[in-house]
Design a protein around this motif. Sequence first.
Motif, PDB file in Angstrom:
ATOM      1  N   GLY A   1       0.783  -1.216   0.000  1.00 41.94           N
ATOM      2  CA  GLY A   1       0.000   0.000   0.000  1.00 41.94           C
ATOM      3  C   GLY A   1       0.820   1.272   0.000  1.00 41.94           C
ATOM      4  O   GLY A   1       0.275   2.359  -0.232  1.00 41.94           O
ATOM      5  N   GLY A   2       2.104   1.152   0.233  1.00 40.57           N
ATOM      6  CA  GLY A   2       2.983   2.302   0.262  1.00 40.57           C
ATOM      7  C   GLY A   2       3.458   2.708  -1.113  1.00 40.57           C
ATOM      8  O   GLY A   2       3.055   2.145  -2.135  1.00 40.57           O
TER       9      GLY A   2
ATOM     10  N   ASN B   1       2.894   3.654  -6.714  1.00 43.52           N
ATOM     11  CA  ASN B   1       1.926   3.806  -5.641  1.00 43.52           C
ATOM     12  C   ASN B   1       1.163   2.506  -5.438  1.00 43.52           C
ATOM     13  O   ASN B   1       1.148   1.635  -6.298  1.00 43.52           O
ATOM     14  N   SER B   2       0.509   2.414  -4.299  1.00 47.03           N
ATOM     15  CA  SER B   2      -0.300   1.236  -3.971  1.00 47.03           C
ATOM     16  C   SER B   2       0.471  -0.051  -4.213  1.00 47.03           C
ATOM     17  O   SER B   2      -0.020  -0.988  -4.848  1.00 47.03           O
ATOM     18  N   LEU B   3       1.670  -0.105  -3.699  1.00 46.01           N
ATOM     19  CA  LEU B   3       2.552  -1.237  -3.968  1.00 46.01           C
ATOM     20  C   LEU B   3       2.005  -2.526  -3.364  1.00 46.01           C
ATOM     21  O   LEU B   3       1.388  -2.524  -2.300  1.00 46.01           O
ATOM     22  N   LYS B   4       2.255  -3.611  -4.079  1.00 50.46           N
ATOM     23  CA  LYS B   4       1.821  -4.940  -3.693  1.00 50.46           C
ATOM     24  C   LYS B   4       3.031  -5.840  -3.514  1.00 50.46           C
ATOM     25  O   LYS B   4       4.080  -5.602  -4.110  1.00 50.46           O
TER      26      LYS B   4
ATOM     27  N   ASP C   1      -0.970  -4.387 -17.641  1.00 52.37           N
ATOM     28  CA  ASP C   1      -2.076  -4.422 -16.697  1.00 52.37           C
ATOM     29  C   ASP C   1      -1.606  -4.589 -15.257  1.00 52.37           C
ATOM     30  O   ASP C   1      -2.279  -4.142 -14.326  1.00 52.37           O
ATOM     31  N   SER C   2      -0.467  -5.219 -15.067  1.00 53.91           N
ATOM     32  CA  SER C   2       0.020  -5.480 -13.726  1.00 53.91           C
ATOM     33  C   SER C   2       0.343  -4.207 -12.945  1.00 53.91           C
ATOM     34  O   SER C   2       0.330  -4.215 -11.715  1.00 53.91           O
ATOM     35  N   VAL C   3       0.639  -3.109 -13.657  1.00 53.16           N
ATOM     36  CA  VAL C   3       1.001  -1.870 -12.981  1.00 53.16           C
ATOM     37  C   VAL C   3       0.124  -0.692 -13.374  1.00 53.16           C
ATOM     38  O   VAL C   3       0.228   0.380 -12.758  1.00 53.16           O
ATOM     39  N   LYS C   4      -0.730  -0.861 -14.354  1.00 56.37           N
ATOM     40  CA  LYS C   4      -1.545   0.242 -14.850  1.00 56.37           C
ATOM     41  C   LYS C   4      -2.403   0.820 -13.731  1.00 56.37           C
ATOM     42  O   LYS C   4      -3.041   0.093 -12.978  1.00 56.37           O
ATOM     43  N   GLY C   5      -2.411   2.138 -13.650  1.00 52.92           N
ATOM     44  CA  GLY C   5      -3.162   2.832 -12.625  1.00 52.92           C
ATOM     45  C   GLY C   5      -2.410   3.026 -11.330  1.00 52.92           C
ATOM     46  O   GLY C   5      -2.880   3.779 -10.461  1.00 52.92           O
ATOM     47  N   ARG C   6      -1.265   2.370 -11.181  1.00 52.66           N
ATOM     48  CA  ARG C   6      -0.479   2.475  -9.958  1.00 52.66           C
ATOM     49  C   ARG C   6       0.891   3.098 -10.191  1.00 52.66           C
ATOM     50  O   ARG C   6       1.407   3.790  -9.315  1.00 52.66           O
ATOM     51  N   PHE C   7       1.481   2.853 -11.354  1.00 49.89           N
ATOM     52  CA  PHE C   7       2.817   3.346 -11.673  1.00 49.89           C
ATOM     53  C   PHE C   7       2.721   4.460 -12.700  1.00 49.89           C
ATOM     54  O   PHE C   7       1.864   4.421 -13.602  1.00 49.89           O
TER      55      PHE C   7
END
Length: 122
Positions: free
Chosen positions: A15-16, A84-87, A62-68
């Motif tokens: 989440g960080g 962002n929103s790291l998993k 798709d694995s990072v879209k919307g987060r990176f």
Amino acid sequence: QVQPVESGGGLVQAGGSLRLSCAASGRTFSSYVVGWFRQAPGKDREFVSAITRNGYILDYPDSVKGRFTISRDNAKNTVYLQMNSLKPEDTAVYYCAAGGRALRTEYAYDYWGQGTQVTVSS
């Protein structure tokens, strides 16, 4: 002749956020396509993002879209990867690379950095 250098990796909770930087001395770096790839143990190297000298961004997987988000500051000869929103599944060594073609394959890039470790804990 161009040698990218990554920085900014580290340990972060799920989440960080982290921001990776890829830099090289000299103005010529700004003329290259710069890509980010990652590789987890036992897995193939995976395309993450790329940006051209004019700021065109290749479609994110798709694995990072919307987060990176990739960006570049040509005046500083630096490319960034905001994560962002790291998993936990984002855990990998992250590499930046410079090349002449805006493609998703690692073989389009001629100059590679040493990599920076990103570890995401659950």
